[in-house]
Design a protein around this motif. Structure first.
Motif, PDB file in Angstrom:
ATOM      1  N   LEU A 105       0.825  -1.208   0.000  1.00 46.28           N
ATOM      2  CA  LEU A 105       0.000   0.000   0.000  1.00 46.28           C
ATOM      3  C   LEU A 105       0.858   1.257   0.000  1.00 46.28           C
ATOM      4  O   LEU A 105       0.550   2.226  -0.700  1.00 46.28           O
ATOM      5  CB  LEU A 105      -0.945  -0.004   1.200  1.00 46.28           C
ATOM      6  N   ALA A 106       1.926   1.249   0.771  1.00 42.60           N
ATOM      7  CA  ALA A 106       2.829   2.406   0.794  1.00 42.60           C
ATOM      8  C   ALA A 106       3.494   2.597  -0.566  1.00 42.60           C
ATOM      9  O   ALA A 106       3.643   3.720  -1.043  1.00 42.60           O
ATOM     10  CB  ALA A 106       3.884   2.221   1.881  1.00 42.60           C
ATOM     11  N   ALA A 107       3.865   1.499  -1.209  1.00 42.40           N
ATOM     12  CA  ALA A 107       4.494   1.579  -2.534  1.00 42.40           C
ATOM     13  C   ALA A 107       3.502   2.095  -3.575  1.00 42.40           C
ATOM     14  O   ALA A 107       3.868   2.876  -4.455  1.00 42.40           O
ATOM     15  CB  ALA A 107       5.029   0.211  -2.945  1.00 42.40           C
ATOM     16  N   ALA A 108       2.249   1.683  -3.476  1.00 43.43           N
ATOM     17  CA  ALA A 108       1.232   2.141  -4.428  1.00 43.43           C
ATOM     18  C   ALA A 108       1.022   3.641  -4.306  1.00 43.43           C
ATOM     19  O   ALA A 108       0.851   4.340  -5.309  1.00 43.43           O
ATOM     20  CB  ALA A 108      -0.074   1.394  -4.200  1.00 43.43           C
ATOM     21  N   LYS A 109       1.045   4.154  -3.089  1.00 45.97           N
ATOM     22  CA  LYS A 109       0.885   5.602  -2.890  1.00 45.97           C
ATOM     23  C   LYS A 109       2.053   6.356  -3.501  1.00 45.97           C
ATOM     24  O   LYS A 109       1.879   7.400  -4.114  1.00 45.97           O
ATOM     25  CB  LYS A 109       0.760   5.912  -1.407  1.00 45.97           C
ATOM     26  N   VAL A 110       3.257   5.832  -3.345  1.00 46.42           N
ATOM     27  CA  VAL A 110       4.448   6.477  -3.904  1.00 46.42           C
ATOM     28  C   VAL A 110       4.379   6.482  -5.424  1.00 46.42           C
ATOM     29  O   VAL A 110       4.656   7.491  -6.069  1.00 46.42           O
ATOM     30  CB  VAL A 110       5.734   5.759  -3.419  1.00 46.42           C
ATOM     31  N   ILE A 111       3.980   5.366  -6.020  1.00 45.04           N
ATOM     32  CA  ILE A 111       3.902   5.271  -7.481  1.00 45.04           C
ATOM     33  C   ILE A 111       2.851   6.222  -8.027  1.00 45.04           C
ATOM     34  O   ILE A 111       3.073   6.890  -9.041  1.00 45.04           O
ATOM     35  CB  ILE A 111       3.624   3.818  -7.908  1.00 45.04           C
ATOM     36  N   LEU A 112       1.705   6.338  -7.358  1.00 49.69           N
ATOM     37  CA  LEU A 112       0.659   7.254  -7.814  1.00 49.69           C
ATOM     38  C   LEU A 112       1.108   8.704  -7.720  1.00 49.69           C
ATOM     39  O   LEU A 112       0.824   9.511  -8.601  1.00 49.69           O
ATOM     40  CB  LEU A 112      -0.613   7.044  -7.010  1.00 49.69           C
ATOM     41  N   LYS A 113       1.835   9.060  -6.658  1.00 51.69           N
ATOM     42  CA  LYS A 113       2.327  10.419  -6.524  1.00 51.69           C
ATOM     43  C   LYS A 113       3.325  10.745  -7.624  1.00 51.69           C
ATOM     44  O   LYS A 113       3.313  11.821  -8.194  1.00 51.69           O
ATOM     45  CB  LYS A 113       2.986  10.618  -5.159  1.00 51.69           C
ATOM     46  N   LYS A 114       4.207   9.790  -7.965  1.00 58.60           N
ATOM     47  CA  LYS A 114       5.208  10.014  -9.009  1.00 58.60           C
ATOM     48  C   LYS A 114       4.552  10.162 -10.378  1.00 58.60           C
ATOM     49  O   LYS A 114       5.003  10.962 -11.187  1.00 58.60           O
ATOM     50  CB  LYS A 114       6.210   8.860  -9.042  1.00 58.60           C
ATOM     51  N   SER A 115       3.527   9.393 -10.646  1.00 60.12           N
ATOM     52  CA  SER A 115       2.898   9.439 -11.968  1.00 60.12           C
ATOM     53  C   SER A 115       2.047  10.699 -12.151  1.00 60.12           C
ATOM     54  O   SER A 115       1.898  11.195 -13.254  1.00 60.12           O
ATOM     55  CB  SER A 115       2.041   8.190 -12.212  1.00 60.12           C
ATOM     56  N   ARG A 116       1.495  11.231 -11.078  1.00 55.09           N
ATOM     57  CA  ARG A 116       0.669  12.430 -11.169  1.00 55.09           C
ATOM     58  C   ARG A 116       1.494  13.700 -11.165  1.00 55.09           C
ATOM     59  O   ARG A 116       1.113  14.696 -11.755  1.00 55.09           O
ATOM     60  CB  ARG A 116      -0.330  12.485 -10.023  1.00 55.09           C
ATOM     61  N   GLY A 117       2.590  13.679 -10.464  1.00 58.30           N
ATOM     62  CA  GLY A 117       3.356  14.906 -10.272  1.00 58.30           C
ATOM     63  C   GLY A 117       4.516  15.030 -11.104  1.00 58.30           C
ATOM     64  O   GLY A 117       4.937  15.016 -12.114  1.00 58.30           O
TER      65      GLY A 117
END
Length: 88
Positions: A76-88
């Motif tokens: 779950l922590a990794a998924a949040k990091v990946i989503l932040k990188k792809s959006r920003g």
């Protein structure tokens, strides 16, 4: 009878990507879309690359926490990091 130790060159390789399944899902969900011929393979590849990246990030999180097993909190922590990188 002796067992064969070599694999025949003529043996047919089965497809690994579930093309029929992906095409059926696209048709049901978005019937108005006109997709190219190999679009389903690109979607499948994109999913595989995402899962690989998620696994790498999860493993990194587990190593930071000094855990030998990847737990759901690491994923779950990794998924949040990946989503932040792809959006920003």
């Amino acid at each position: 009878m002796a067992l064969r130790t070599t694999i025949s060159q003529r043996k047919r390789i089965k497809r690994k990507a579930p093309r029929g399944f992906l095409k059926r899902i696209f048709k049901r969900r978005k019937p108005h879309l006109r997709l190219e011929r190999s679009c389903d393979l690109l979607v499948h590849l994109n999913c595989l690359l995402f899962i690989r990246r998620l696994a790498e990030e999860s493993r990194t999180n587990a190593c930071k926490n000094k855990c030998g097993i990847i737990k759901d909190q690491h994923v779950l922590a990794a998924a949040k990091v990946i989503l932040k990188k792809s959006r920003g």
